[in-house]
Design a protein around this motif. Structure first.
Motif, PDB file in Angstrom:
ATOM      1  N   HIS A   1       0.981  -1.295   0.103  1.00 14.94           N
ATOM      2  CA  HIS A   1      -0.002   0.287   0.068  1.00 14.94           C
ATOM      3  C   HIS A   1       0.676   1.407  -0.051  1.00 14.94           C
ATOM      4  O   HIS A   1       0.584   2.230  -0.802  1.00 14.94           O
ATOM      5  CB  HIS A   1      -1.091  -0.091   1.347  1.00 14.94           C
ATOM      6  N   ALA A   2       1.906   1.312   0.797  1.00  9.76           N
ATOM      7  CA  ALA A   2       2.688   2.617   1.088  1.00  9.76           C
ATOM      8  C   ALA A   2       3.607   2.665  -0.267  1.00  9.76           C
ATOM      9  O   ALA A   2       3.502   3.737  -0.971  1.00  9.76           O
ATOM     10  CB  ALA A   2       3.767   2.418   2.213  1.00  9.76           C
ATOM     11  N   ASN A   3       3.989   1.492  -0.762  1.00 11.26           N
ATOM     12  CA  ASN A   3       4.811   1.849  -2.186  1.00 11.26           C
ATOM     13  C   ASN A   3       4.032   2.085  -3.340  1.00 11.26           C
ATOM     14  O   ASN A   3       4.465   3.027  -4.119  1.00 11.26           O
ATOM     15  CB  ASN A   3       5.815   0.577  -2.236  1.00 11.26           C
ATOM     16  N   ASP A   4       3.012   1.473  -3.393  1.00 12.23           N
ATOM     17  CA  ASP A   4       2.188   1.555  -4.452  1.00 12.23           C
ATOM     18  C   ASP A   4       1.539   2.893  -4.630  1.00 12.23           C
ATOM     19  O   ASP A   4       1.648   3.727  -5.728  1.00 12.23           O
ATOM     20  CB  ASP A   4       1.213   0.741  -4.495  1.00 12.23           C
ATOM     21  N   LYS A   5       1.094   3.589  -3.399  1.00 14.28           N
ATOM     22  CA  LYS A   5       0.521   4.805  -3.291  1.00 14.28           C
ATOM     23  C   LYS A   5       1.707   5.845  -3.690  1.00 14.28           C
ATOM     24  O   LYS A   5       1.616   6.938  -4.431  1.00 14.28           O
ATOM     25  CB  LYS A   5       0.357   5.250  -1.854  1.00 14.28           C
ATOM     26  N   ARG A   6       3.022   5.788  -3.044  1.00 18.49           N
ATOM     27  CA  ARG A   6       4.140   6.779  -3.530  1.00 18.49           C
ATOM     28  C   ARG A   6       4.539   6.738  -4.887  1.00 18.49           C
ATOM     29  O   ARG A   6       4.546   7.778  -5.463  1.00 18.49           O
ATOM     30  CB  ARG A   6       5.331   6.274  -2.661  1.00 18.49           C
ATOM     31  N   LEU A   7       4.359   5.392  -5.303  1.00 26.01           N
ATOM     32  CA  LEU A   7       4.936   5.272  -6.886  1.00 26.01           C
ATOM     33  C   LEU A   7       3.860   5.987  -7.711  1.00 26.01           C
ATOM     34  O   LEU A   7       3.981   6.800  -8.729  1.00 26.01           O
ATOM     35  CB  LEU A   7       4.905   4.139  -7.147  1.00 26.01           C
TER      36      LEU A   7
ATOM     37  N   TYR B   1       2.423  13.003 -10.630  1.00 24.09           N
ATOM     38  CA  TYR B   1       3.089  14.407 -10.559  1.00 24.09           C
ATOM     39  C   TYR B   1       3.903  14.710 -12.084  1.00 24.09           C
ATOM     40  O   TYR B   1       3.760  15.590 -12.592  1.00 24.09           O
ATOM     41  CB  TYR B   1       3.783  14.460  -9.288  1.00 24.09           C
ATOM     42  N   VAL B   2       4.657  13.617 -12.163  1.00 26.88           N
ATOM     43  CA  VAL B   2       5.613  13.731 -13.588  1.00 26.88           C
ATOM     44  C   VAL B   2       4.447  14.092 -14.695  1.00 26.88           C
ATOM     45  O   VAL B   2       4.921  14.776 -15.522  1.00 26.88           O
ATOM     46  CB  VAL B   2       6.421  12.574 -13.795  1.00 26.88           C
ATOM     47  N   HIS B   3       3.440  13.335 -14.915  1.00 25.96           N
ATOM     48  CA  HIS B   3       2.479  13.367 -15.759  1.00 25.96           C
ATOM     49  C   HIS B   3       1.889  14.770 -15.896  1.00 25.96           C
ATOM     50  O   HIS B   3       1.796  15.003 -16.930  1.00 25.96           O
ATOM     51  CB  HIS B   3       1.597  12.199 -15.723  1.00 25.96           C
ATOM     52  N   ARG B   4       1.571  15.490 -14.766  1.00 28.90           N
ATOM     53  CA  ARG B   4       1.012  16.442 -14.743  1.00 28.90           C
ATOM     54  C   ARG B   4       2.034  17.731 -15.192  1.00 28.90           C
ATOM     55  O   ARG B   4       1.579  18.709 -15.768  1.00 28.90           O
ATOM     56  CB  ARG B   4       0.178  16.705 -13.684  1.00 28.90           C
TER      57      ARG B   4
END
Length: 272
Positions: free
Chosen positions: A148-154, A160-163
């Motif tokens: 959950h933590a790693n998937d959310k951070r990724l 963010y990079v896409h935006r």
């Protein structure tokens, strides 16, 4: 070796940018001649001439091979000599010569069933010949496990990079690829030596590894050979270069053994 979407190709691409001498190629589009060397005939004079492949062009640097598992078996066999002897022998069209291929090989591959199947043995998942795997100093297995933590951070990072077409603000100052490239180019000129008092320790470590492999042969994967001893020496010398030292220390050997143990554990303890 790892599941799809664990950034294997991105890692290889970064190495291509950071290494002073590097050739990137994909296994699906690489042939034996493209990796080693080929003899071609000029259309005008009808003379034969030799053209070096990726491993010859990367002499003194790194060859990054993506999709390594997609290569044909006869093409993979062609790099055996380069990985073992650091040379490529050619005997074609009256041209007989030996080319230098003093290069490191960084390869990325998927398991035999696309994703690693924990219900199958290691040999079934890693469908590559032992003669080839033994030529690699380290083999890392990277799995795409839900977290959950790693998937959310990724997901937040990718969004963010896409935006904004840039990465989020970092809490540290990263080392630029240009600086890393310059540093690596400088330290590769150093040739660390193994002092006599350390040679006995290296021998004892290798003998202990051989004994451990003989006692745990039932774990089902890998074996320890003379290539393992050479791997310890290569990794120890590389660690000494990072310190800009001309002499290998005991700590370098210990760290090399630790890396090799973690590499093996990443494969053997995948089901834990």
């Amino acid at each position: 070796l790892g599941d799809p979407s664990v950034a294997k190709s991105q890692f290889l691409k970064f190495v291509e940018k950071a290494a002073p001498t590097c050739v990137y190629t994909s296994g699906k589009g690489s042939s034996a001649a493209g990796l080693t060397a080929t003899v071609t005939q000029e259309s005008g004079s009808r003379d034969f001439y030799l053209e070096g492949g990726a491993m010859v062009l990367a002499d003194g640097g790194v060859v990054c091979i993506d999709e390594f598992d997609k290569m044909r078996e006869q093409d993979r066999v062609a790099i055996h000599e380069a990985m073992e002897q650091q040379t490529i022998s050619i005997a074609k069209a009256g041209i007989t010569t030996t080319l230098n291929a003093r290069t490191s090989v960084l390869a990325a591959a998927n398991p035999a069933f696309s994703r690693y199947n924990t219900n199958r043995s290691v040999e079934e998942n890693i469908n590559l010949p032992a003669a080839l795997l033994s030529r690699f100093d380290l083999l890392w297995l990277i799995l795409d496990r839900p977290s959950h933590a790693n998937d959310k951070r990724l997901a937040e990072h990718v969004t963010y990079v896409h935006r904004f077409s840039t990465h989020p603000a970092l809490e540290f100052d990263p080392v630029s690829p240009q600086l890393m490239r310059a540093y690596i180019a400088d330290i590769t000129k150093i040739e660390p030596s193994v002092p006599p008092e350390l040679a006995a320790y290296v021998v004892d470590e290798y003998v202990a590894m051989r004994q451990d492999a003989a006692e745990n042969v039932e774990n089902g994967y890998g074996f320890t050979s003379a290539r393992t001893l050479l791997a310890i020496l290569r990794l120890s010398q590389a660690l000494a270069r990072l310190r800009r030292s001309g002499t290998v220390s005991r700590d370098d050997v210990v760290e090399a053994r630790r890396l090799m143990s973690l590499s093996k554990s990443s494969v053997l303890q995948v089901g834990d």
